[in-house]
Design an enzyme around this catalytic site. Structure first.
Site, PDB file in Angstrom:
ATOM      1  N   ILE A  75      81.820 -36.128  67.428  1.00 36.19           N
ATOM      2  CA  ILE A  75      81.932 -36.997  66.261  1.00 36.19           C
ATOM      3  C   ILE A  75      80.567 -37.659  66.134  1.00 36.19           C
ATOM      4  O   ILE A  75      80.015 -38.153  67.112  1.00 36.19           O
ATOM      5  CB  ILE A  75      83.085 -38.020  66.410  1.00 36.19           C
ATOM      6  CG1 ILE A  75      83.126 -38.999  65.221  1.00 36.19           C
ATOM      7  CG2 ILE A  75      83.010 -38.806  67.707  1.00 36.19           C
ATOM      8  CD1 ILE A  75      84.374 -39.915  65.224  1.00 36.19           C
ATOM      9  N   SER A  76      80.018 -37.647  64.929  1.00 40.34           N
ATOM     10  CA  SER A  76      78.656 -38.135  64.728  1.00 40.34           C
ATOM     11  C   SER A  76      78.566 -39.638  64.960  1.00 40.34           C
ATOM     12  O   SER A  76      79.562 -40.365  64.901  1.00 40.34           O
ATOM     13  CB  SER A  76      78.177 -37.824  63.312  1.00 40.34           C
ATOM     14  OG  SER A  76      78.432 -36.478  62.991  1.00 40.34           O
ATOM     15  N   GLN A  77      77.318 -40.073  65.178  1.00 35.42           N
ATOM     16  CA  GLN A  77      77.015 -41.491  65.341  1.00 35.42           C
ATOM     17  C   GLN A  77      77.333 -42.218  64.027  1.00 35.42           C
ATOM     18  O   GLN A  77      76.957 -41.742  62.963  1.00 35.42           O
ATOM     19  CB  GLN A  77      75.511 -41.536  65.607  1.00 35.42           C
ATOM     20  CG  GLN A  77      74.951 -42.806  66.073  1.00 35.42           C
ATOM     21  CD  GLN A  77      73.474 -42.608  66.421  1.00 35.42           C
ATOM     22  OE1 GLN A  77      73.017 -41.482  66.623  1.00 35.42           O
ATOM     23  NE2 GLN A  77      72.742 -43.696  66.472  1.00 35.42           N
TER      24      GLN A  77
END
Ligand code: SAH
Length: 228
Positions: A75-77
């Site tokens: 999951i992206s930042q």
């Protein structure tokens, strides 16, 4: 160890941070990384990232870091989600395609800003879990598909906005073709083990304009469907 005066529920809450404090820190981190668009900040305030991070890393859901999810993906930042959403600038009437559903978090943020969001992933399991989460959260304007997103989603094209959340060596041709004139695509470009750059593509009457936004690091856009 708990000494005198410690260990009451109230004080533990203060140490761990109340929900309001956590939310404030989360939004502060976004702003300090350049996410300033009010609509984007409101959308990210409305969608609880904690719902999209499971297991071991759940406690870090509000930190500005990428985290592992199922199928070896991430999951992206949050600040990168914010900057990509801001660059994409989806409007309330827009039809958006996201390539790379992953946890579903980015699609959920987009769902607050656009009319409809189509999101595809090559992993069935990720699509199944994200779809269940969207239903549970009442996010009814998100449509999920298991597909190789490098070919876009021809049945729903053209799109006003396309967001790719896995790195391609070049912006995939089918995605460029499925972008409406005046439409915007945001895509990380570069080899997976090298520095990648976030690119903003605008489709003009004459062709495509490209703008390089910033260095990023994403998992690679892979060919075909995954086994799981
Ligand atoms: N947007 C996600 C993070 C995506 S991680 C989130 O908010 O959590 C990148 C995702 O892209 C992974 O889930 C990976 O399976 C997917 N992916 C990689 N190549 C793909 C392809 N060709 N088609 C569709 N999905 C792809």
């Amino acid at each position: 160890m708990s000494g005198p005066g410690e260990g009451t529920g109230g004080e533990d809450d203060i140490e761990a941070g109340t929900e309001a404090e956590r939310k404030m820190r989360f939004l502060f981190a976004l702003r300090s990384h350049g996410v300033t668009d009010r609509r984007v900040l409101e959308a990210m305030e409305a969608i609880d990232r904690g719902a999209f991070v499971k297991g071991l890393f759940a406690g870090r859901a509000y930190d500005d870091v990428p985290l592992p999810i199922a199928c070896g993906q991430t999951i992206s930042q949050p600040s990168v989600v914010g900057l990509m959403t801001q660059a994409l600038n989806p409007g309330p009437r827009d039809k958006v395609l996201e390539v790379g559903t992953g946890s579903g978090y980015q699609a959920a943020v987009l769902s607050q800003l656009a009319r409809r969001v189509y999101t595809v992933d090559r992993h069935r399991r990720l699509v199944r879990e994200a779809d269940a989460l969207f239903r549970a959260l009442g996010l009814t304007n998100i449509v999920t598909r298991v597909a190789d997103g490098s070919f876009g989603l021809a049945e729903q094209a053209p799109f006003d906005r396309i967001l790719v959340t896995a790195a391609a060596e070049d912006p995939p041709g089918p995605l460029l073709a499925q972008l409406r004139e005046g439409g915007i695509m945001v895509v990380p470009v570069g080899q997976s083990d090298h520095v990648q750059h976030l690119i903003k593509v605008v489709r003009t009457p004459a062709g495509y304009d490209y703008e390089e936004l910033r260095a990023v690091r994403f998992v690679p856009l892979l060919e075909g469907l995954a086994e799981d």
